[in-house]
Design an enzyme around this catalytic site. Structure first.
Site, PDB file in Angstrom:
ATOM      1  N   GLY A 251       0.831  -1.201   0.000  1.00 24.29           N
ATOM      2  CA  GLY A 251       0.000   0.000   0.000  1.00 24.29           C
ATOM      3  C   GLY A 251       0.862   1.246   0.000  1.00 24.29           C
ATOM      4  O   GLY A 251       2.020   1.221  -0.429  1.00 24.29           O
ATOM      5  N   SER A 252       0.300   2.314   0.517  1.00 25.70           N
ATOM      6  CA  SER A 252       0.970   3.616   0.468  1.00 25.70           C
ATOM      7  C   SER A 252       2.112   3.690   1.487  1.00 25.70           C
ATOM      8  O   SER A 252       2.165   2.918   2.456  1.00 25.70           O
ATOM      9  CB  SER A 252      -0.051   4.710   0.769  1.00 25.70           C
ATOM     10  OG  SER A 252      -0.646   4.444   2.023  1.00 25.70           O
ATOM     11  N   GLY A 256       2.571   2.112   5.351  1.00 23.91           N
ATOM     12  CA  GLY A 256       3.794   1.429   5.802  1.00 23.91           C
ATOM     13  C   GLY A 256       4.372   2.093   7.045  1.00 23.91           C
ATOM     14  O   GLY A 256       4.853   1.402   7.967  1.00 23.91           O
ATOM     15  N   GLU A 273       5.714  -3.446   0.707  1.00 25.31           N
ATOM     16  CA  GLU A 273       5.664  -3.124  -0.732  1.00 25.31           C
ATOM     17  C   GLU A 273       4.882  -1.828  -0.848  1.00 25.31           C
ATOM     18  O   GLU A 273       3.656  -1.836  -0.966  1.00 25.31           O
ATOM     19  CB  GLU A 273       4.967  -4.259  -1.501  1.00 25.31           C
ATOM     20  CG  GLU A 273       5.650  -5.604  -1.384  1.00 25.31           C
ATOM     21  CD  GLU A 273       6.914  -5.720  -2.245  1.00 25.31           C
ATOM     22  OE1 GLU A 273       7.194  -4.809  -3.058  1.00 25.31           O
ATOM     23  OE2 GLU A 273       7.630  -6.730  -2.095  1.00 25.31           O
ATOM     24  N   CYS A 307       1.835   0.627  -8.743  1.00 28.39           N
ATOM     25  CA  CYS A 307       2.978   1.058  -7.936  1.00 28.39           C
ATOM     26  C   CYS A 307       4.181   1.315  -8.833  1.00 28.39           C
ATOM     27  O   CYS A 307       5.031   2.149  -8.537  1.00 28.39           O
ATOM     28  CB  CYS A 307       3.312   0.010  -6.885  1.00 28.39           C
ATOM     29  SG  CYS A 307       3.527  -1.634  -7.568  1.00 28.39           S
TER      30      CYS A 307
HETATM   31  P1  NAD Z   1      -3.494   2.254   1.147  1.00 23.48           P
HETATM   32  O1  NAD Z   1      -2.221   2.480   1.863  1.00 23.48           O
HETATM   33  O2  NAD Z   1      -4.563   3.275   1.286  1.00 23.48           O
HETATM   34  O3  NAD Z   1      -4.149   0.866   1.612  1.00 23.48           O
HETATM   35  C1  NAD Z   1      -3.471  -0.363   1.425  1.00 23.48           C
HETATM   36  C2  NAD Z   1      -4.024  -1.373   2.398  1.00 23.48           C
HETATM   37  O4  NAD Z   1      -3.559  -1.050   3.709  1.00 23.48           O
HETATM   38  C3  NAD Z   1      -5.541  -1.403   2.493  1.00 23.48           C
HETATM   39  O5  NAD Z   1      -5.971  -2.734   2.641  1.00 23.48           O
HETATM   40  C4  NAD Z   1      -5.811  -0.599   3.752  1.00 23.48           C
HETATM   41  O6  NAD Z   1      -7.043  -0.891   4.350  1.00 23.48           O
HETATM   42  C5  NAD Z   1      -4.652  -1.046   4.619  1.00 23.48           C
HETATM   43  N1  NAD Z   1      -4.270  -0.149   5.721  1.00 23.48           N
HETATM   44  C6  NAD Z   1      -4.118   1.187   5.694  1.00 23.48           C
HETATM   45  N2  NAD Z   1      -3.712   1.638   6.885  1.00 23.48           N
HETATM   46  C7  NAD Z   1      -3.576   0.549   7.696  1.00 23.48           C
HETATM   47  C8  NAD Z   1      -3.179   0.359   9.055  1.00 23.48           C
HETATM   48  N3  NAD Z   1      -2.837   1.377   9.820  1.00 23.48           N
HETATM   49  N4  NAD Z   1      -3.160  -0.896   9.543  1.00 23.48           N
HETATM   50  C9  NAD Z   1      -3.492  -1.950   8.767  1.00 23.48           C
HETATM   51  N5  NAD Z   1      -3.891  -1.825   7.469  1.00 23.48           N
HETATM   52  C10 NAD Z   1      -3.924  -0.591   6.948  1.00 23.48           C
HETATM   53  O7  NAD Z   1      -3.125   2.047  -0.402  1.00 23.48           O
HETATM   54  P2  NAD Z   1      -4.109   1.934  -1.657  1.00 23.48           P
HETATM   55  O8  NAD Z   1      -4.664   3.272  -1.969  1.00 23.48           O
HETATM   56  O9  NAD Z   1      -5.051   0.784  -1.488  1.00 23.48           O
HETATM   57  O10 NAD Z   1      -3.068   1.501  -2.792  1.00 23.48           O
HETATM   58  C11 NAD Z   1      -2.256   2.390  -3.483  1.00 23.48           C
HETATM   59  C12 NAD Z   1      -0.871   2.446  -2.887  1.00 23.48           C
HETATM   60  O11 NAD Z   1      -0.309   1.138  -2.804  1.00 23.48           O
HETATM   61  C13 NAD Z   1       0.119   3.238  -3.743  1.00 23.48           C
HETATM   62  O12 NAD Z   1       0.937   3.988  -2.907  1.00 23.48           O
HETATM   63  C14 NAD Z   1       0.900   2.159  -4.462  1.00 23.48           C
HETATM   64  O13 NAD Z   1       2.181   2.567  -4.908  1.00 23.48           O
HETATM   65  C15 NAD Z   1       0.990   1.117  -3.408  1.00 23.48           C
HETATM   66  N6  NAD Z   1       1.246  -0.196  -3.977  1.00 23.48           N
HETATM   67  C16 NAD Z   1       2.503  -0.706  -3.851  1.00 23.48           C
HETATM   68  C17 NAD Z   1       2.802  -1.928  -4.430  1.00 23.48           C
HETATM   69  C18 NAD Z   1       4.194  -2.495  -4.354  1.00 23.48           C
HETATM   70  O14 NAD Z   1       4.343  -3.681  -4.623  1.00 23.48           O
HETATM   71  N7  NAD Z   1       5.214  -1.729  -4.001  1.00 23.48           N
HETATM   72  C19 NAD Z   1       1.810  -2.651  -5.110  1.00 23.48           C
HETATM   73  C20 NAD Z   1       0.539  -2.108  -5.195  1.00 23.48           C
HETATM   74  C21 NAD Z   1       0.270  -0.873  -4.624  1.00 23.48           C
END
Ligand code: NAD
Length: 517
Positions: A251-252, A256, A273, A307
């Protein structure tokens, strides 16, 4: 059936999408009564294609997450003793079922994420590919044997399962990222608790149902994989639980930064990731036909919501004008619209927030000296859907807006004079996921691949930044988080290493020649 909802873009109706989703869910084995409002507290499944709410789906709260961890932990206790090749048989069956349901899963990904059909099917193919890889791996979870310094001794290492792997996934790869983690974790002898994005609950339910079927057919213990449709807040149980030795979180960077310190505080392991800010350097020797194709796919594909999306082009001053003109020319003709329609290359943004972020980034870019050369406008469609023209913005320098990841199709163009300057610009962002150079000069290519070249986890020559194969380890450095998933030896992240010394002699010689009385 389609209706015209605006002069600009023709979209399917929400009812049509509901029918397609129901059919796909049912084919994948999801109990459709779960979509009934009587089935409990709801997460709303929405489609970015029209912007409509489709169904409610039962949500999981914190106590459900805790129960899922307990169930998965119990399953792990027996699963870890199943020989790895027998564990591979489950993943083989899982891959067969994914092949059978490729079109169903592709439809759900299209409906919930808005991916064009080719990309949605490509995501499912990636799941099938990782199953093939993991099946082979199930006979190759090898450890080393090292020469012991002591006579009559053997020194070796063995690899063992760790326990429950917590998988947190993002909306933009709702199925493949989960499959990367799950296929490896399962052959490694772990169990999985999956917390998918709240935005992709239907796709997740279908994936989980397919896995459950494979697990049941192969006699795997109940609860080996549990999907929890939990909010980010309730998923913190997964982050904090000492029964979850590995948290693989995609995720973002913001997510992380929240998750990593909490897992570290209990000495858990993370596979992170996170966001990327990926660039291509285009040198004077580049094959510009190749570069234009590679850049457009990486920058505009998936509506800029990968990503690995290319967010920056660093072009040599000798070819920058020609390259930019050619990119703008292609951008002005990019077919934006219904992701299910033949010929569409750019589907919708995920939601209003993504669109607001794109608008804010374009405003910031202009305020920081940028010039929008192509795109950036929202196309007329239904109220709740957001179709945008991918944008190209010439920037005088790598300002603050260029340094952050905006999850939308904006490509910043920067110029350079020397390769050293280009590499310095390339690396001067917080993220370190994917990178590429377009050049026919071997010295330039090797320089980019060298230790003082690109600082990313993925470094390509003459292809764009997106579209990685599953055979290599996937992930990036710096604020991308340092995790590795998928191919190569990424499996080691899901196992623990034991170093074994075996004494088959009649003596007890000590290492380092120590004589203890
Ligand atoms: P996001 O960070 O909003 O959410 C990702 C996941 O994390 C969701 O399931 C969300 O509910 C969960 N989450 C968020 N905060 C949390 C916490 N405090 N505790 C536990 N879980 C939590 O990201 P998004 O908008 O769904 O996706 C887009 C982002 O993901 C972009 O930044 C993209 O670059 C990144 N991404 C990275 C990769 C990689 O492999 N590097 C792959 C896909 C997406």
């Amino acid at each position: 059936m389609t209706t015209t909802v605006s002069a600009a873009i023709t979209l399917p109706t929400a009812d049509d999408l509901r029918d397609r989703a129901r059919a796909a869910l049912s084919a994948c084995g999801v109990d459709l009564s779960l979509l009934d409002p009587a089935a409990g507290p709801r997460i709303t499944a929405r489609t970015p294609v029209t912007g409509d709410d489709l169904f409610g789906y039962p949500g999981s709260d914190a106590s459900d997450v805790a129960a899922a961890i307990d169930t998965a932990h119990q399953a792990y206790l027996s699963w870890r003793t199943v020989p790895a090749p027998a564990r591979g048989a489950l993943i083989k069956r899982f891959g067969e079922l994914l092949t059978e349901h490729k079109a169903d899963l592709g439809a759900l990904i299209g409906i919930e994420v808005g991916k064009i059909t080719a990309e949605a099917l490509g995501e499912v193919q990636e799941m099938i590919d990782i199953c093939d890889f993991a099946l082979g791996l199930s006979r190759q979870l090898d450890g080393r044997t090292m020469p012991s310094e002591r006579p009559g001794h053997r020194l070796m290492e063995t690899w063992h399962p760790l326990g429950v792997v917590g998988v947190i996934s993002a909306f933009n790869f709702p199925a493949a990222v989960w499959a990367w983690n799950t296929a490896l974790a399962i052959v490694c002898g772990d169990a999985v608790v999956w917390k998918p994005s709240e935005l992709t609950v239907l796709t997740s339910a279908a994936c989980a149902a397919i896995f459950d079927r494979a697990a049941a057919e192969c006699g795997a213990p109940d609860g080996l994989h549990v999907m929890v449709a939990a909010s980010a807040a309730d998923a913190e149980v997964l982050v904090d639980s000492p029964k979850v030795p590995v948290v693989s979180a995609t995720g973002s960077e913001r997510m992380g930064a929240q998750v990593a310190p909490r897992v570290a505080a209990r000495f858990g392991r993370t596979i992170l990731e996170l966001g990327g800010n990926n660039a291509a350097i285009v040198t004077p020797s580049a094959d510009l036909d190749l570069a234009v194709r590679g850049i457009v796919f990486a920058a505009a594909g998936t509506a800029g919501q990968r990503c690995t999306t290319m967010r920056r082009v660093i072009a040599h001053t000798d070819i920058a004008d020609e390259l930019t003109d050619r990119l703008c020319e292609v951008y002005r003709r990019l077919p934006v619209g219904d992701p299910f329609a033949e010929g569409t290359l750019v589907g919708p943004l995920i939601d209003a927030r993504a669109h607001a972020n794109m608008v804010a980034a374009l405003d910031d870019a202009v305020a920081q000296g940028g010039q929008v050369l192509a795109g950036g406008a929202r196309r007329e469609s239904s109220d709740g859907s957001f179709y945008v023209e991918p944008a190209i913005v010439a920037m005088p320098a790598q300002t603050a807006v260029v340094q952050r990841e905006t999850f939308a199709p904006i490509l910043y163009v920067l110029r350079y004079s020397t390769l050293a300057e280009a590499i310095a610009l390339h690396n001067d962002v917080p993220q370190g996921l994917s990178s590429s150079i377009f050049t026919l000069d071997q010295r330039e290519a090797e320089q980019f691949l060298a230790a003082d070249g690109s600082d990313c986890g993925i470094v390509n020559v003459n292809i764009g930044t997106s579209g990685a194969e599953i055979g290599g380890a996937f992930g990036g450095e710096k604020t991308t988080g340092g995790g590795r998933e998928s191919g190569s030896d990424a499996w080691r992240g899901y196992m623990r290493r034991a170093t074994n010394t075996i004494n088959y002699s009649h003596d007890l010689p000590l290492a380092q020649g120590v004589n203890f009385g």
